[in-house]
Design a protein around this motif. Sequence first.
Motif, short mmCIF file in Angstrom:
data_model
loop_
_atom_site.label_atom_id
_atom_site.label_comp_id
_atom_site.label_asym_id
_atom_site.label_seq_id
_atom_site.Cartn_x
_atom_site.Cartn_y
_atom_site.Cartn_z
N SER A 216 -3.94 1.44 -9.15
CA SER A 216 -4.77 2.81 -8.21
C SER A 216 -6.86 2.48 -9.46
O SER A 216 -7.26 2.57 -9.97
CB SER A 216 -4.51 3.71 -9.20
OG SER A 216 -5.44 4.98 -8.43
N LEU B 131 0.86 -0.80 -0.10
CA LEU B 131 0.26 -0.36 -0.21
C LEU B 131 1.16 1.00 -0.10
O LEU B 131 1.71 1.33 1.19
CB LEU B 131 -0.73 -0.17 1.51
CG LEU B 131 -1.85 -1.36 1.76
CD1 LEU B 131 -2.43 -1.94 2.60
CD2 LEU B 131 -2.95 -1.53 0.52
N VAL B 132 0.35 1.64 -0.67
CA VAL B 132 1.10 3.58 -0.93
C VAL B 132 1.18 4.28 0.19
O VAL B 132 0.71 4.33 0.70
CB VAL B 132 0.26 4.52 -1.92
CG1 VAL B 132 1.11 5.56 -1.75
CG2 VAL B 132 1.08 3.89 -3.20
N VAL C 273 -5.17 7.81 -8.79
CA VAL C 273 -3.39 8.53 -9.20
C VAL C 273 -4.41 10.16 -9.56
O VAL C 273 -5.08 10.12 -10.21
CB VAL C 273 -3.02 7.41 -10.32
CG1 VAL C 273 -3.83 6.70 -11.29
CG2 VAL C 273 -1.59 7.58 -10.91
N SER D 259 3.71 9.45 -6.22
CA SER D 259 3.07 8.71 -4.89
C SER D 259 3.56 7.37 -5.50
O SER D 259 4.71 6.52 -4.43
CB SER D 259 2.25 8.87 -3.96
OG SER D 259 1.19 9.54 -4.68
N LEU D 260 2.53 6.71 -6.48
CA LEU D 260 3.33 5.77 -7.08
C LEU D 260 4.37 5.31 -7.55
O LEU D 260 5.01 4.72 -7.16
CB LEU D 260 2.07 5.17 -8.22
CG LEU D 260 0.55 4.82 -7.63
CD1 LEU D 260 -0.09 4.86 -8.60
CD2 LEU D 260 0.95 3.81 -6.99
N GLN E 119 1.55 15.16 0.09
CA GLN E 119 0.91 15.03 -1.17
C GLN E 119 0.08 16.39 -2.08
O GLN E 119 1.07 16.32 -3.89
CB GLN E 119 0.54 13.71 -2.01
CG GLN E 119 1.12 12.76 -1.05
CD GLN E 119 0.76 11.53 -0.85
OE1 GLN E 119 0.66 11.27 -0.24
NE2 GLN E 119 0.13 10.47 -2.05
N THR F 123 6.90 5.03 -4.95
CA THR F 123 6.76 3.77 -3.93
C THR F 123 7.32 2.33 -4.70
O THR F 123 7.93 1.48 -4.41
CB THR F 123 5.07 3.43 -3.24
OG1 THR F 123 4.38 4.78 -3.18
CG2 THR F 123 5.17 2.43 -2.63
N SER G 241 0.86 6.38 3.75
CA SER G 241 0.35 7.68 4.02
C SER G 241 1.49 8.57 5.19
O SER G 241 2.29 7.38 5.81
CB SER G 241 -0.92 8.23 4.24
OG SER G 241 -1.58 7.09 5.16
N LEU H 59 -6.34 2.90 3.50
CA LEU H 59 -5.40 2.30 2.53
C LEU H 59 -5.61 0.55 2.93
O LEU H 59 -6.66 0.07 2.57
CB LEU H 59 -4.47 2.57 2.06
CG LEU H 59 -3.83 3.25 0.79
CD1 LEU H 59 -3.02 3.18 -0.33
CD2 LEU H 59 -5.29 3.08 0.12
N ASP I 137 -3.00 1.77 -4.63
CA ASP I 137 -3.79 3.26 -4.79
C ASP I 137 -4.94 3.79 -4.63
O ASP I 137 -5.51 2.81 -5.35
CB ASP I 137 -2.27 4.35 -4.88
CG ASP I 137 -2.08 5.83 -3.97
OD1 ASP I 137 -2.40 5.56 -3.01
OD2 ASP I 137 -1.50 6.15 -4.01
N ASP I 138 -5.27 4.81 -3.66
CA ASP I 138 -6.75 4.43 -4.32
C ASP I 138 -7.46 5.79 -5.30
O ASP I 138 -7.90 5.52 -5.96
CB ASP I 138 -7.04 5.45 -2.40
CG ASP I 138 -6.17 6.74 -2.40
OD1 ASP I 138 -5.50 6.53 -3.33
OD2 ASP I 138 -7.20 7.10 -1.39
#
Length: 200
Positions: free
Chosen positions: A190, A95-96, A166, A171-172, A134, A175, A98, A111, A163-164
Amino acid sequence: MRCLYCGKKKTKESLTSFFLEEDPLCVDCRKQMGSQRKTIEVKGMKIETFYEYDSLYKSLLIQYKECYDEALKDVFLYGIVDYINLRYHGYHLALVPSSIQKRKERGFDHLELMCEKIKLKRVKGLRMKTELIQEGKNAEQRREMEDNYIYEGEDLGKVLLFDDVVTTGSSLMGTFWAIKGKTAKIKVLSLAYKSKGLHN
Ligand SMILES: [Zn+2]
């Protein structure tokens, strides 16, 4: 039972859906979510997505993440979780991360809670280096963001990076590069994508 979003009483249709579990949303709200699986490309990364961000998804996500409405946790992956469990059987789930600050404010890891029903083994040891927020970043800050993730865990086999939403992909991407050296294969998913904001 009432729809978790609009509060309307649910019709028979949503109570006897194809999926075994009951949809927390009514048929109308679910339609507005408009789930459609497709693959997009951001910064050379192939990303599997299901929702357009600028739809009901956005309102739900804001209510969940920014108004701390934990009850919405099962709304996002409804009808998708079985697909993920099957398609990515044998993968680890990354999970990315937070920011710690955000997690504290919410009182939950959004997440992790969203992905509760995903049966894949979790990747541990992935985190942000510093507490960068972010949103609303210029190009320079986005580059910093891409360099702001670190992985200090064991070697992994196949990984599903999750991720939720993009937008710029920073951030993706960050990671992705943090774990890449310690994985055999990475797939990126995503749940939603924001068409404006991509490719810049
Ligand atoms: Zn509804």
